[in-house]
Design a protein around this motif. Structure first.
Motif, PDB file in Angstrom:
ATOM      1  N   SER A 250       0.822  -1.196   0.000  1.00 36.36           N
ATOM      2  CA  SER A 250       0.000   0.000   0.000  1.00 36.36           C
ATOM      3  C   SER A 250       0.865   1.259   0.000  1.00 36.36           C
ATOM      4  O   SER A 250       0.561   2.229  -0.707  1.00 36.36           O
ATOM      5  CB  SER A 250      -0.926  -0.001   1.221  1.00 36.36           C
ATOM      6  OG  SER A 250      -1.680   1.180   1.301  1.00 36.36           O
ATOM      7  N   LYS A 254       1.270   4.211  -3.177  1.00 38.34           N
ATOM      8  CA  LYS A 254       0.945   5.603  -2.846  1.00 38.34           C
ATOM      9  C   LYS A 254       2.131   6.549  -3.017  1.00 38.34           C
ATOM     10  O   LYS A 254       2.012   7.749  -2.742  1.00 38.34           O
ATOM     11  CB  LYS A 254       0.435   5.697  -1.404  1.00 38.34           C
ATOM     12  CG  LYS A 254      -0.907   5.024  -1.174  1.00 38.34           C
ATOM     13  CD  LYS A 254      -1.310   5.108   0.289  1.00 38.34           C
ATOM     14  CE  LYS A 254      -2.617   4.402   0.547  1.00 38.34           C
ATOM     15  NZ  LYS A 254      -2.974   4.419   1.995  1.00 38.34           N
ATOM     16  N   ARG A 258       2.697   7.668  -8.348  1.00 39.96           N
ATOM     17  CA  ARG A 258       1.747   6.549  -8.436  1.00 39.96           C
ATOM     18  C   ARG A 258       2.244   5.451  -9.388  1.00 39.96           C
ATOM     19  O   ARG A 258       1.845   5.392 -10.561  1.00 39.96           O
ATOM     20  CB  ARG A 258       0.377   7.049  -8.897  1.00 39.96           C
ATOM     21  CG  ARG A 258      -0.305   8.026  -7.931  1.00 39.96           C
ATOM     22  CD  ARG A 258      -0.701   7.303  -6.662  1.00 39.96           C
ATOM     23  NE  ARG A 258      -1.575   8.118  -5.826  1.00 39.96           N
ATOM     24  CZ  ARG A 258      -1.170   8.843  -4.781  1.00 39.96           C
ATOM     25  NH1 ARG A 258       0.126   8.843  -4.476  1.00 39.96           N
ATOM     26  NH2 ARG A 258      -2.035   9.521  -4.053  1.00 39.96           N
ATOM     27  N   GLU A 262      -3.755   5.255 -10.920  1.00 40.34           N
ATOM     28  CA  GLU A 262      -4.913   5.306 -10.031  1.00 40.34           C
ATOM     29  C   GLU A 262      -6.089   4.635 -10.715  1.00 40.34           C
ATOM     30  O   GLU A 262      -6.232   4.688 -11.928  1.00 40.34           O
ATOM     31  CB  GLU A 262      -5.251   6.749  -9.653  1.00 40.34           C
ATOM     32  CG  GLU A 262      -4.161   7.431  -8.823  1.00 40.34           C
ATOM     33  CD  GLU A 262      -4.584   8.805  -8.340  1.00 40.34           C
ATOM     34  OE1 GLU A 262      -5.699   9.231  -8.702  1.00 40.34           O
ATOM     35  OE2 GLU A 262      -3.800   9.443  -7.617  1.00 40.34           O
ATOM     36  N   ALA A 264      -9.086   1.126 -10.043  1.00 40.50           N
ATOM     37  CA  ALA A 264      -9.619   0.060  -9.200  1.00 40.50           C
ATOM     38  C   ALA A 264      -8.506  -0.707  -8.483  1.00 40.50           C
ATOM     39  O   ALA A 264      -8.630  -1.040  -7.299  1.00 40.50           O
ATOM     40  CB  ALA A 264     -10.458  -0.902 -10.044  1.00 40.50           C
ATOM     41  N   ASP A 267      -7.065   1.447  -5.683  1.00 41.98           N
ATOM     42  CA  ASP A 267      -8.000   1.504  -4.555  1.00 41.98           C
ATOM     43  C   ASP A 267      -7.984   0.205  -3.760  1.00 41.98           C
ATOM     44  O   ASP A 267      -8.022   0.220  -2.520  1.00 41.98           O
ATOM     45  CB  ASP A 267      -9.423   1.787  -5.056  1.00 41.98           C
ATOM     46  CG  ASP A 267      -9.573   3.189  -5.618  1.00 41.98           C
ATOM     47  OD1 ASP A 267      -8.735   4.052  -5.275  1.00 41.98           O
ATOM     48  OD2 ASP A 267     -10.507   3.413  -6.400  1.00 41.98           O
ATOM     49  N   SER A 270      -4.649  -0.139  -1.833  1.00 41.97           N
ATOM     50  CA  SER A 270      -4.652   0.829  -0.743  1.00 41.97           C
ATOM     51  C   SER A 270      -5.550   0.366   0.391  1.00 41.97           C
ATOM     52  O   SER A 270      -5.209   0.508   1.575  1.00 41.97           O
ATOM     53  CB  SER A 270      -5.127   2.200  -1.248  1.00 41.97           C
ATOM     54  OG  SER A 270      -4.267   2.700  -2.241  1.00 41.97           O
ATOM     55  N   PHE A 271      -6.702  -0.217   0.027  1.00 42.35           N
ATOM     56  CA  PHE A 271      -7.652  -0.672   1.051  1.00 42.35           C
ATOM     57  C   PHE A 271      -7.098  -1.831   1.861  1.00 42.35           C
ATOM     58  O   PHE A 271      -7.073  -1.790   3.091  1.00 42.35           O
ATOM     59  CB  PHE A 271      -8.982  -1.060   0.397  1.00 42.35           C
ATOM     60  CG  PHE A 271      -9.968  -1.654   1.366  1.00 42.35           C
ATOM     61  CD1 PHE A 271     -10.635  -0.852   2.274  1.00 42.35           C
ATOM     62  CD2 PHE A 271     -10.221  -3.028   1.367  1.00 42.35           C
ATOM     63  CE1 PHE A 271     -11.538  -1.397   3.182  1.00 42.35           C
ATOM     64  CE2 PHE A 271     -11.119  -3.583   2.259  1.00 42.35           C
ATOM     65  CZ  PHE A 271     -11.784  -2.772   3.173  1.00 42.35           C
TER      66      PHE A 271
END
Length: 453
Positions: A250, A254, A258, A262, A264, A267, A270-271
């Motif tokens: 993650s 970030k 990047r 950026e 899906a 995200d 990162s989640f």
């Protein structure tokens, strides 16, 4: 000057009531926050809000991370996974270098498991390796102790580094903290290993066992048999590696620029790399270690034990944050900005404060929480308010929290008593070993800081 004198008086009071009168660190820190608010003449209408807001925000941000990390550690300890990891490493390293083997085992096991618990469950293995190789028990004890201690104070998800990261505002960058903490902890462990090797042929008269069923007298075979069939080595390592990999991934995605763009995938990575989510995955992996009849009941029991273990740590962490919030709202911040910025002390300040608190009151976790809470308002004055400065400050606090383990530290007694090392010998060896590895860790941090700051 009055602001600084108030701070010194509050710190001295925390040390006195926790070290001499054995008052709970939670009560000591909360009392210091309230008394400090009055001493610094914070408006009465803001005192309660300052304390409770900082307490609640900190537990909201870091509480679940500490709790899930503790759950993973307890399951690894109770399931025999720590023994399985140790045996896997011995198969790779053999017994030709027993001190290195014990240091590396400690370094890995203590990432999720408290160093005290890690030493208890690995002591019989240490004894078996010692007898098999003929090396001094003093050397293997120091190697295991310092290996465990290195990651305990420097690498999340151990509660001390997590709490310091929260207080200093770097919980969103735990991946980088882990990436820096692992090599710094390796330097500390290597320093401990080198020191331990000085005693490889050192003989000493061990203390007699207190009773026939003393844990120190339990054979490795008996300990291993008590766990039944040990988990598969891959499954044993997986609950540690999975959250670390997710958190680091993650942080990588970030990075500025990047690397994967950026969308899906960004995200999703990162989640799952959010510390709470990553540790939930780690807990799910740890649950796979439970086997046989009644595993759900054992899982529930171990989760309940984790809550009991984590409870005091959460309270201390929240109280430390409240104390730090009071300091941040006081005139102390302006005084420090005016007087510290030109001294060039930098990373030496968190190291020295943490070392002083650790040596005085014994607990590394309390030293890290208290120091990071006090340090937060000082960061701009010390030139450490950049992202790199805050990360290195967390590590400097961790390095200081190793120095020095002695009679007021439970870990000192766990190691000396289970290894049956006389107290006088323990002072000359174990206490010195923690000073050596803490200093080595700070030297590594200072070197990194030279290039990053």
């Amino acid at each position: 000057m009055t602001s600084l004198l108030i701070l010194l008086a509050l710190v001295a009071a925390i040390v006195l009531v926790t070290a001499r009168w054995k008052v709970s660190p939670f009560l000591a820190l909360m009392g210091a926050a309230i008394i400090g608010a009055f001493a610094y003449r914070i408006p009465l209408g803001e005192v309660v809000t300052t304390v409770t807001t900082a307490f609640g925000n900190t537990l909201g941000n870091i509480g679940l991370v500490i709790l899930f990390g503790t759950m993973i550690g307890v399951i690894l300890e109770r399931s025999g996974a720590a023994i399985a990891m140790a045996e896997a490493l011995i198969k790779v390293l053999g017994t030709r270098f027993p001190n290195l083997t014990m240091s590396l085992i400690g370094y890995i096991v203590s990432i999720p498991v408290f160093c005290d618990s890690g030493y208890v469950i690995l002591n019989s293995l240490r004894k078996a390796v010692t007898l098999r190789t003929g090396v001094s028990a003093l050397a293997t004890s120091i190697a295991l102790m310092t290996g465990l201690y290195a990651t305990h104070t420097l690498v999340p998800p151990t509660p001390g580094p997590l709490a310091a990261a929260e207080n200093l505002g770097v919980t969103d960058d735990l991946g980088m903290l882990i990436a820096l903490g692992l090599p710094v902890a390796a330097v500390a462990a290597i320093a401990g290993l080198v020191y331990a090797s000085l005693f490889s042929r050192k003989e000493f008269t061990p203390l007699p066992a207190e009773s026939d069923d003393d844990l120190a007298e339990q054979s490795y075979e008996e300990l291993r048999a008590s766990y039944g069939r040990l988990p598969n080595p891959f499954l044993a390592f997986f609950p540690i590696l999975l959250p670390l990999v997710l958190i680091c991934a993650s942080s990588i995605v970030k990075l500025p620029g990047r690397p994967i763009g950026e969308g899906a995938v960004f995200d999703a990575v990162s989640f799952v790399g959010t510390p709470v989510i990553a540790l939930i995955f780690g807990l799910a992996a740890a649950a796979l270690l439970l086997r046989g009849h009644g595993k759900l009941e054992r899982f529930n029991d171990q989760i309940g034990e984790s809550v009991r273990v984590a409870g005091p740590i959460l309270l201390i962490t929240g109280a430390g944050a409240a104390f730090g919030a009071v300091l941040a709202a006081s005139p102390l911040t302006g005084f420090l900005s005016d007087n510290l910025s030109g001294l060039g002390l930098g990373l030496a300040v968190p190291f020295i404060i943490a070392a002083a608190l650790k040596t005085a009151q014994g607990s590394s976790t309390v030293a890290m929480v208290s120091t990071s809470a006090m340090l937060a308002p000082m960061l701009p004055a010390l030139g450490l308010d950049s992202p790199e400065g805050m990360l290195l400050s967390v590590l400097a606090v961790g390095a200081g929290a190793m120095v020095v383990s002695h009679a007021n530290d439970s870990y000192f007694w766990v190691v000396s008593q289970l290894s049956r090392i006389p107290v006088a010998t323990a002072y000359r060896t174990l206490s010195v070993a923690t000073a050596v590895e803490g200093t080595a860790a700070f030297a590594a941090i200072g070197t990194i800081g030279f290039f990053l700051l």
